[in-house]
Design a protein around this motif. Structure first.
Motif, mmCIF file in Angstrom:
data_model
loop_
_atom_site.group_PDB
_atom_site.id
_atom_site.type_symbol
_atom_site.label_atom_id
_atom_site.label_comp_id
_atom_site.label_asym_id
_atom_site.label_seq_id
_atom_site.Cartn_x
_atom_site.Cartn_y
_atom_site.Cartn_z
ATOM 1 N N VAL A 1 0.845 -1.187 0.000
ATOM 2 C CA VAL A 1 0.000 0.000 0.000
ATOM 3 C C VAL A 1 0.886 1.244 0.000
ATOM 4 N N VAL A 2 0.694 2.109 -1.006
ATOM 5 C CA VAL A 2 1.508 3.327 -1.108
ATOM 6 C C VAL A 2 0.654 4.598 -1.042
ATOM 7 N N GLY A 3 -0.662 4.434 -0.983
ATOM 8 C CA GLY A 3 -1.542 5.595 -0.882
ATOM 9 C C GLY A 3 -2.928 5.180 -0.434
ATOM 10 N N MET A 4 -3.667 6.116 0.160
ATOM 11 C CA MET A 4 -5.022 5.805 0.614
ATOM 12 C C MET A 4 -5.867 7.067 0.639
ATOM 13 N N ILE A 5 -7.184 6.861 0.569
ATOM 14 C CA ILE A 5 -8.130 7.960 0.707
ATOM 15 C C ILE A 5 -9.387 7.415 1.385
ATOM 16 N N GLU A 6 -9.945 8.203 2.294
ATOM 17 C CA GLU A 6 -11.138 7.804 3.035
ATOM 18 C C GLU A 6 -12.265 8.792 2.761
ATOM 19 N N LEU A 7 -13.409 8.260 2.397
ATOM 20 C CA LEU A 7 -14.567 9.067 2.012
ATOM 21 C C LEU A 7 -15.787 8.635 2.814
ATOM 22 N N GLY A 8 -16.513 9.609 3.330
ATOM 23 C CA GLY A 8 -17.729 9.291 4.073
ATOM 24 C C GLY A 8 -18.691 10.458 4.057
ATOM 25 N N MET A 9 -19.800 10.295 4.752
ATOM 26 C CA MET A 9 -20.803 11.344 4.852
ATOM 27 C C MET A 9 -20.659 12.041 6.202
ATOM 28 N N VAL A 10 -20.479 13.358 6.155
ATOM 29 C CA VAL A 10 -20.321 14.157 7.373
ATOM 30 C C VAL A 10 -21.555 15.015 7.562
ATOM 31 N N LEU A 11 -22.149 14.938 8.735
ATOM 32 C CA LEU A 11 -23.352 15.707 9.029
ATOM 33 C C LEU A 11 -22.958 17.110 9.474
ATOM 34 N N GLN A 12 -23.355 18.094 8.663
ATOM 35 C CA GLN A 12 -22.978 19.475 8.931
ATOM 36 C C GLN A 12 -24.128 20.419 8.629
ATOM 37 N N PRO A 13 -24.159 21.592 9.281
ATOM 38 C CA PRO A 13 -25.149 22.607 8.897
ATOM 39 C C PRO A 13 -24.921 23.030 7.454
ATOM 40 N N MET A 14 -25.973 23.039 6.665
ATOM 41 C CA MET A 14 -25.861 23.433 5.264
ATOM 42 C C MET A 14 -26.739 24.638 5.002
ATOM 43 N N GLU A 15 -26.275 25.487 4.126
ATOM 44 C CA GLU A 15 -27.045 26.654 3.743
ATOM 45 C C GLU A 15 -27.547 26.491 2.320
ATOM 46 N N ILE A 16 -28.590 27.218 1.977
ATOM 47 C CA ILE A 16 -29.166 27.138 0.634
ATOM 48 C C ILE A 16 -28.088 27.452 -0.397
#
Length: 219
Positions: free
Chosen positions: A85-100
């Motif tokens: 393994v020479v590289g990695m990336i982690e992706l997920g859903m983060v719950l945050q306040p969102m504006e229009i």
């Protein structure tokens, strides 16, 4: 596999936990302690954390992508070929306040309207590449893999990045990949406090929020 998670833990510890040899905060005794004990314990802790996360997030919007290099082994010691393994990336859903999100001059601005409450957003929290393999397109390839997942599978219009403000090299990298700072309703760079693990301790650190909008078929 077990080896992949072990390699992943080593890469993360090397990137985020390993002390610099020139660090003024590290005494000679601290450096010896790190080499003989702390490094091993931290890698085991990181290994367990990622194995547990993978099990817990199974079936959810979560992805962990690895870049691996084929190693043929050394001919003179009869070692077998293996992938490292020479590289990695982690992706997920983060719950945050969102504006229009409002369109202005055919561009979408984030944080330019009324707050509409919490909303999960697809966010890259960790991206790292082994120093010996940097500047070879690995980080960009991993990022593009996440973009394909977010836009093509998760059907999201934006992907977000969280990066520490003092990480200039990372900020420049994401800028070159067309990520821009999100702006809050007061006209300032959007800051999100995120939890990070450093040497087996969980810390809250401010992160800049960057985003990229994906083109739709209607654009």
């Amino acid at each position: 596999s077990t080896k992949d998670y072990s390699d992943l833990a080593s890469l993360l510890v090397q990137t985020f936990d390993e002390p610099s040899a020139s660090s003024k905060k590290m005494t000679k005794l601290d450096q010896i302690s790190w080499s003989l004990y702390d490094k091993y314990v931290t890698e085991k802790y990181t290994y367990r954390q990622y194995v547990q996360t993978a099990k817990k997030m199974k079936g959810n919007k979560y992805a962990l992508y690895l870049a691996k290099e084929y190693n043929r082994g050394e001919e003179n010691d009869d070692s077998r070929p293996f992938y490292e393994v020479v590289g990695m990336i982690e992706l997920g859903m983060v719950l945050q306040p969102m504006e229009i999100m409002q369109k202005t001059n055919d561009t979408t601005t984030i944080g330019d309207g009324e707050t509409i409450g919490l909303r999960p957003r697809p966010t890259v929290g960790v991206l790292c590449v082994k120093p010996s393999h940097q500047n070879k397109g690995i980080g960009k390839a991993l990022l593009m893999k996440c973009e394909e997942e977010v836009s093509g599978v998760w059907n999201e219009t934006h992907m977000f990045i969280e990066v520490e403000p003092n990480n200039e090299s990372a900020r420049q990298f994401f800028k070159l990949c067309d990520y821009e700072s999100c702006i809050d309703k007061d006209g300032n760079d959007m800051i999100h406090s995120a939890k990070v693990s450093r040497r087996r301790k969980i810390e809250e650190r401010p992160h800049l929020v960057l985003s990229k909008r994906f083109s739709s078929k209607q654009d």
